[in-house]
Design a protein around this motif. Sequence first.
Motif, short mmCIF file in Angstrom:
data_model
loop_
_atom_site.label_atom_id
_atom_site.label_comp_id
_atom_site.label_asym_id
_atom_site.label_seq_id
_atom_site.Cartn_x
_atom_site.Cartn_y
_atom_site.Cartn_z
N TRP A 1 -3.79 4.27 -0.51
CA TRP A 1 -4.08 3.78 -1.94
C TRP A 1 -3.21 2.02 -1.83
O TRP A 1 -2.17 1.91 -1.40
CB TRP A 1 -3.01 4.41 -2.96
N ASP B 1 0.84 -1.23 -0.24
CA ASP B 1 -0.10 0.18 -0.02
C ASP B 1 0.82 1.14 0.07
O ASP B 1 1.83 1.21 0.53
CB ASP B 1 -0.85 0.05 1.33
N ALA B 2 0.19 2.33 -0.67
CA ALA B 2 0.99 3.61 -0.60
C ALA B 2 0.21 4.73 0.10
O ALA B 2 -0.93 5.22 -0.50
CB ALA B 2 1.36 4.01 -2.09
N THR C 1 -0.37 7.87 -6.62
CA THR C 1 -0.49 7.90 -5.12
C THR C 1 -0.65 9.03 -4.33
O THR C 1 -0.54 8.78 -3.06
CB THR C 1 0.46 6.63 -4.60
N ALA D 1 4.13 7.04 -8.61
CA ALA D 1 4.34 8.16 -7.62
C ALA D 1 3.46 9.51 -7.57
O ALA D 1 2.82 9.79 -6.64
CB ALA D 1 5.66 8.82 -7.86
#
Length: 118
Positions: free
Chosen positions: A17, A13-14, A113, A110
């Motif tokens: 997200w 997970d980020a 997220t 990048a």
Amino acid sequence: MLVPVSGVARSGDAGMWSVLVLSGDMDVAMAPLLRTAVAELVTEGRVHLVWDLAAVTFMDSACLGTLVYAMRSTEARRGRVRLAGAGAQVRRLLELTGLDTVLGTYKDLASATGPLPR
């Protein structure tokens, strides 16, 4: 001639997200796997999804239908789906169907997220 291996994997997970990393040909054979992955995440309460499409070489209407399923499933729970790194074929498919106007599409993982707009 090398045939790309297709797959659906969940990466870490980020933040808020959950990231699904897709690779190879996203076709009718892959649609059930993708749908299952989305359903499991939504059931877990993970309703902010990013599809990392950087390694996708092809997407057909079956997986496009799964994308619509993901949008509806997450939006019903106040979530969202974003797409990261889509190649030319996938971008064209999104444009032809008008989904590019309703989905968040980002150049890379990048940027996809990042925070939700307020």
